[in-house]
Design an enzyme around this catalytic site. Structure first.
Site, PDB file in Angstrom:
ATOM      1  CB  SER A  53      -0.907   0.012   1.232  1.00  0.00           C
ATOM      2  OG  SER A  53      -1.785  -1.084   1.185  1.00  0.00           O
ATOM      3  CD  GLU A  54       0.173   6.747  -2.671  1.00  0.00           C
ATOM      4  OE1 GLU A  54       0.745   7.562  -3.408  1.00  0.00           O
ATOM      5  OE2 GLU A  54      -1.065   6.676  -2.570  1.00  0.00           O
ATOM      6  CB  CYS A  55       3.797   4.176   2.839  1.00  0.00           C
ATOM      7  SG  CYS A  55       4.373   4.968   4.360  1.00  0.00           S
ATOM      8  CB  CYS A  66       5.767   3.103   8.809  1.00  0.00           C
ATOM      9  SG  CYS A  66       6.375   3.876   7.288  1.00  0.00           S
ATOM     10  CD  GLN A  71       6.723  -4.330   5.566  1.00  0.00           C
ATOM     11  OE1 GLN A  71       5.818  -3.580   5.212  1.00  0.00           O
ATOM     12  NE2 GLN A  71       6.522  -5.361   6.359  1.00  0.00           N
ATOM     13  CB  THR A 115      -0.974   3.052  14.170  1.00  0.00           C
ATOM     14  OG1 THR A 115      -1.393   3.280  12.824  1.00  0.00           O
ATOM     15  CG2 THR A 115      -1.012   1.557  14.469  1.00  0.00           C
ATOM     16  CG  ASP A 127      -6.332  -2.209   7.038  1.00  0.00           C
ATOM     17  OD1 ASP A 127      -6.538  -1.544   6.001  1.00  0.00           O
ATOM     18  OD2 ASP A 127      -5.466  -3.095   7.117  1.00  0.00           O
ATOM     19  NE  ARG A 129      -4.149  -1.741   4.310  1.00  0.00           N
ATOM     20  CZ  ARG A 129      -3.017  -2.232   4.787  1.00  0.00           C
ATOM     21  NH1 ARG A 129      -1.898  -2.113   4.098  1.00  0.00           N
ATOM     22  NH2 ARG A 129      -3.000  -2.845   5.953  1.00  0.00           N
ATOM     23  CB  THR A 150       2.147 -10.210   3.728  1.00  0.00           C
ATOM     24  OG1 THR A 150       1.372  -9.259   4.467  1.00  0.00           O
ATOM     25  CG2 THR A 150       1.571 -11.604   3.949  1.00  0.00           C
ATOM     26  CE  LYS A 155      -0.875  -5.824   2.850  1.00  0.00           C
ATOM     27  NZ  LYS A 155       0.502  -5.347   2.608  1.00  0.00           N
TER      28      LYS A 155
END
EC number: 3.5.4.25
Length: 197
Positions: A53-55, A66, A71, A115, A127, A129, A150, A155
């Site tokens: 996921s975009e960060c 993070c 990763q 978080t 979450d 997503r 992962t 996921k």
């Protein structure tokens, strides 16, 4: 009907080798996503893969809050070493809450929230997503099964539920440091992420 459309492909040279960059567009929102592919990922043999996921803060701004950037790099290195694999770069910043809300969540974390508490305080689930698009991207790339890099059991369950078997989980524990220790502990304790003790 697929939730994404494959729009464009090109070569993408990286420090780890040349990948094929594949661009997808969500049919409902127009949001764009990408896949980095190396080698032949079609066929019956499980493909080494990562759903990332975009960060922006971790991937591009080198944040130590993070483990995302660490990763991302490790996943690309692993794929290059294997000579075959796929990384999905999914535009769901901040576990789906977006960049500005992520910055707001960081502010709450600066004041002591974890978080998950920060997301909830802002009115979001822990979450947000949606992994439907990931499964549709993989299907369009003709990936039949994964060796998924992962630490997140969600996921794996999502891919299985969308018809992409996960033959193996490949742990991806990178970048633990004093700035993200509390964050990673929270992910283990509240989001069931799997880390070696």
């Amino acid at each position: 009907m697929s939730s994404v459309t494959l729009v464009a492909k090109s070569k993408l040279p990286t420090p780890w080798g040349t990948f094929t960059l594949v661009g997808f567009q969500e049919t409902g929102t127009g949001k764009d996503h990408a896949a980095l592919v190396m080698g032949d990922i079609t066929g019956d043999e499980p493909v080494l893969g990562r759903i990332h996921s975009e960060c922006l803060t971790g991937d591009a701004l080198f944040s130590l809050r993070c483990d995302c950037g660490f990763q991302l790099q490790a996943a690309l290195e692993n794929i290059a070493k294997a000579g075959r694999g796929v990384l999905l770069y999914v535009r769901q910043e901040g576990r789906g809450i977006g960049l500005l809300n992520k910055i707001r969540a960081y502010h709450l974390q600066d004041q002591g929230a974890d978080t998950v508490e920060a997301n909830v305080a802002l009115g979001f689930a822990a979450d947000m997503r949606d992994y439907t698009i990931c499964a549709d991207m993989l299907k369009q790339l003709e990936v039949k099964s994964l060796k998924l890099m992962t630490n997140n059991p969600r996921k794996m369950k999502a891919m299985e539920s969308f018809g992409i078997p996960v033959a193996e989980r490949v742990p991806l524990q990178e970048g633990r440091n004093p700035h993200n220790e509390f964050y990673l502990s929270t992910k283990a304790n509240k989001l069931d992420h799997m880390f070696k003790k």
